[in-house]
Design a protein around this motif. Structure first.
Motif, mmCIF file in Angstrom:
data_model
loop_
_atom_site.group_PDB
_atom_site.id
_atom_site.type_symbol
_atom_site.label_atom_id
_atom_site.label_comp_id
_atom_site.label_asym_id
_atom_site.label_seq_id
_atom_site.Cartn_x
_atom_site.Cartn_y
_atom_site.Cartn_z
ATOM 1 N N MET A 1 26.654 -39.923 -20.591
ATOM 2 C CA MET A 1 26.444 -39.371 -19.254
ATOM 3 C C MET A 1 27.807 -39.225 -18.579
ATOM 4 N N ALA A 2 28.036 -38.085 -17.945
ATOM 5 C CA ALA A 2 29.293 -37.820 -17.249
ATOM 6 C C ALA A 2 29.011 -37.513 -15.786
ATOM 7 N N ARG A 3 29.855 -38.038 -14.917
ATOM 8 C CA ARG A 3 29.716 -37.804 -13.482
ATOM 9 C C ARG A 3 30.718 -36.733 -13.043
ATOM 10 N N PHE A 4 30.252 -35.804 -12.234
ATOM 11 C CA PHE A 4 31.083 -34.728 -11.719
ATOM 12 C C PHE A 4 31.069 -34.765 -10.195
ATOM 13 N N GLU A 5 32.234 -34.525 -9.616
ATOM 14 C CA GLU A 5 32.322 -34.378 -8.164
ATOM 15 C C GLU A 5 32.249 -32.889 -7.854
ATOM 16 N N GLY A 6 31.061 -32.427 -7.497
ATOM 17 C CA GLY A 6 30.863 -31.016 -7.235
ATOM 18 C C GLY A 6 31.320 -30.608 -5.849
ATOM 19 N N GLN A 7 31.452 -29.314 -5.650
ATOM 20 C CA GLN A 7 31.850 -28.794 -4.340
ATOM 21 C C GLN A 7 30.731 -28.997 -3.323
ATOM 22 N N VAL A 8 29.489 -28.928 -3.795
ATOM 23 C CA VAL A 8 28.335 -29.095 -2.916
ATOM 24 C C VAL A 8 27.796 -30.514 -2.978
ATOM 25 N N ILE A 9 27.654 -31.058 -4.205
ATOM 26 C CA ILE A 9 27.085 -32.391 -4.363
ATOM 27 C C ILE A 9 27.592 -33.000 -5.673
ATOM 28 N N ASP A 10 27.781 -34.325 -5.708
ATOM 29 C CA ASP A 10 28.127 -34.997 -6.953
ATOM 30 C C ASP A 10 26.904 -35.004 -7.866
ATOM 31 N N PHE A 11 27.139 -34.940 -9.185
ATOM 32 C CA PHE A 11 26.001 -34.881 -10.098
ATOM 33 C C PHE A 11 26.355 -35.506 -11.441
ATOM 34 N N LEU A 12 25.318 -35.943 -12.154
ATOM 35 C CA LEU A 12 25.432 -36.488 -13.500
ATOM 36 C C LEU A 12 24.872 -35.490 -14.502
ATOM 37 N N ARG A 13 25.495 -35.412 -15.675
ATOM 38 C CA ARG A 13 24.948 -34.563 -16.729
ATOM 39 C C ARG A 13 25.099 -35.258 -18.085
ATOM 40 N N PRO A 14 24.086 -35.104 -18.966
ATOM 41 C CA PRO A 14 24.216 -35.624 -20.330
ATOM 42 C C PRO A 14 25.229 -34.803 -21.123
ATOM 43 N N VAL A 15 25.972 -35.493 -21.982
ATOM 44 C CA VAL A 15 27.049 -34.871 -22.760
ATOM 45 C C VAL A 15 26.951 -35.339 -24.214
ATOM 46 N N ILE A 16 27.070 -34.401 -25.142
ATOM 47 C CA ILE A 16 27.145 -34.734 -26.563
ATOM 48 C C ILE A 16 28.442 -34.144 -27.132
ATOM 49 N N PRO A 17 29.334 -34.975 -27.661
ATOM 50 C CA PRO A 17 30.544 -34.460 -28.310
ATOM 51 C C PRO A 17 30.249 -33.965 -29.735
ATOM 52 N N ILE A 18 30.884 -32.870 -30.111
ATOM 53 C CA ILE A 18 30.876 -32.402 -31.499
ATOM 54 C C ILE A 18 32.313 -32.030 -31.862
ATOM 55 N N TRP A 19 32.536 -31.737 -33.138
ATOM 56 C CA TRP A 19 33.845 -31.246 -33.528
ATOM 57 C C TRP A 19 34.026 -29.806 -33.062
ATOM 58 N N HIS A 20 35.259 -29.429 -32.831
ATOM 59 C CA HIS A 20 35.535 -28.017 -32.589
ATOM 60 C C HIS A 20 35.330 -27.279 -33.913
ATOM 61 N N PRO A 21 34.670 -26.119 -33.906
ATOM 62 C CA PRO A 21 34.384 -25.426 -35.170
ATOM 63 C C PRO A 21 35.621 -25.045 -35.963
ATOM 64 N N SER A 22 36.769 -24.947 -35.308
ATOM 65 C CA SER A 22 37.992 -24.613 -36.056
ATOM 66 C C SER A 22 38.351 -25.705 -37.053
ATOM 67 N N PHE A 23 37.948 -26.953 -36.787
ATOM 68 C CA PHE A 23 38.194 -28.039 -37.720
ATOM 69 C C PHE A 23 37.450 -27.793 -39.025
ATOM 70 N N VAL A 24 36.234 -27.272 -38.921
ATOM 71 C CA VAL A 24 35.438 -26.985 -40.100
ATOM 72 C C VAL A 24 36.072 -25.844 -40.889
ATOM 73 N N LEU A 25 36.589 -24.847 -40.189
ATOM 74 C CA LEU A 25 37.266 -23.727 -40.850
ATOM 75 C C LEU A 25 38.478 -24.214 -41.632
ATOM 76 N N LYS A 26 39.234 -25.122 -41.054
ATOM 77 C CA LYS A 26 40.423 -25.648 -41.726
ATOM 78 C C LYS A 26 40.035 -26.492 -42.931
ATOM 79 N N GLN A 27 38.969 -27.280 -42.792
ATOM 80 C CA GLN A 27 38.495 -28.115 -43.894
ATOM 81 C C GLN A 27 38.047 -27.258 -45.062
ATOM 82 N N GLY A 28 37.474 -26.087 -44.716
ATOM 83 C CA GLY A 28 36.970 -25.197 -45.752
ATOM 84 C C GLY A 28 37.989 -24.185 -46.239
ATOM 85 N N GLY A 29 39.227 -24.309 -45.764
ATOM 86 C CA GLY A 29 40.269 -23.405 -46.207
ATOM 87 C C GLY A 29 40.353 -22.125 -45.410
ATOM 88 N N GLY A 30 39.628 -22.060 -44.280
ATOM 89 C CA GLY A 30 39.680 -20.876 -43.436
ATOM 90 C C GLY A 30 40.998 -20.788 -42.686
#
Length: 218
Positions: free
Chosen positions: A147-176
């Motif tokens: 969960m990440a907290r943001f200080e919005g211009q109108v109101i502060d809010f929480l949002r769920p967050v899921i990290p993943i790898w950047h797809p360029s990492f997969v391209l490099k792993q595969g020789g792209g």
């Protein structure tokens, strides 16, 4: 003012931005890609050459891989909105000062889109949103729900967050071929199967959040 109008105004406000040194090489800012009503937000790293040319996010090889994986795990592409923590093509990875300069725009853009779930693709965006130290490893938290907290211009809010790898990492792993502007830290490079597994987790969480959201609105 509608959401579309507010996002257009924000883009216009930052279109000639010179708040950090990354602006020196850009042709135009890469503001976003996807419909403003989309509720699944992908936050990447930095525009590459293709993004600089088109003004859209995730349109190069990395974006093509991400789009293909989104469709492969059966997420509706119409539900997806793409943006980056910085707007400009650069000859280097974004530094802390660049990210700080662009943060007011990032926070406001997320506030306007109002996503149900944020997917941080790569170490830079993950550390930024989850307020982690720059050297923190990404692999241990890929696919985890935070969960990440943001200080919005109108109101502060929480949002769920899921990290993943950047797809360029997969391209490099595969020789792209790596795209300009993509992250260069190759520690713990993922396989394609690992990337798909992380995206399946995104799909499962997204599906639940979407059902809850539209169930409340019914």
């Amino acid at each position: 003012m509608t959401r579309v109008q507010a996002l257009a105004a924000l883009r216009n406000e930052w279109s000639d931005c010179k708040r950090c040194g990354l602006c020196e090489r850009r042709t135009q800012i890469a503001f976003d890609r996807g419909a403003s009503h989309s509720k699944l937000l992908f936050l990447g790293e930095q525009p590459g050459v293709n993004e600089d040319e088109t003004g859209k996010c995730f349109v190069g090889m990395s974006g093509q891989l991400l789009d293909a994986t989104i469709e492969f795990v059966k997420i509706d592409p119409r539900d997806c909105y793409f943006m980056n923590p910085v707007l400009c093509l650069g000859m280097r990875k974004p530094q802390t000062k660049d990210l700080k300069a662009c943060w007011p725009r990032v926070a406001r853009q997320i506030e306007l889109v109002d996503p149900l779930l944020i997917v941080t693709a790569g170490q830079i965006s993950t550390n930024l949103i989850l307020k982690r130290k720059g050297g923190a490893a990404l692999r241990p938290i890929v696919g985890e729900l935070h969960m990440a907290r943001f200080e919005g211009q109108v109101i502060d809010f929480l949002r769920p967050v899921i990290p993943i790898w950047h797809p360029s990492f997969v391209l490099k792993q595969g020789g792209g071929t790596a795209e300009e502007g993509d992250p260069t830290d190759l520690a713990a490079t993922p396989t394609e199967d690992e990337f798909i597994k992380a995206m399946r987790t995104v799909k499962a969480v997204w599906r639940r959040l979407r059902q809850e959201y539209y169930g409340r609105r019914a």
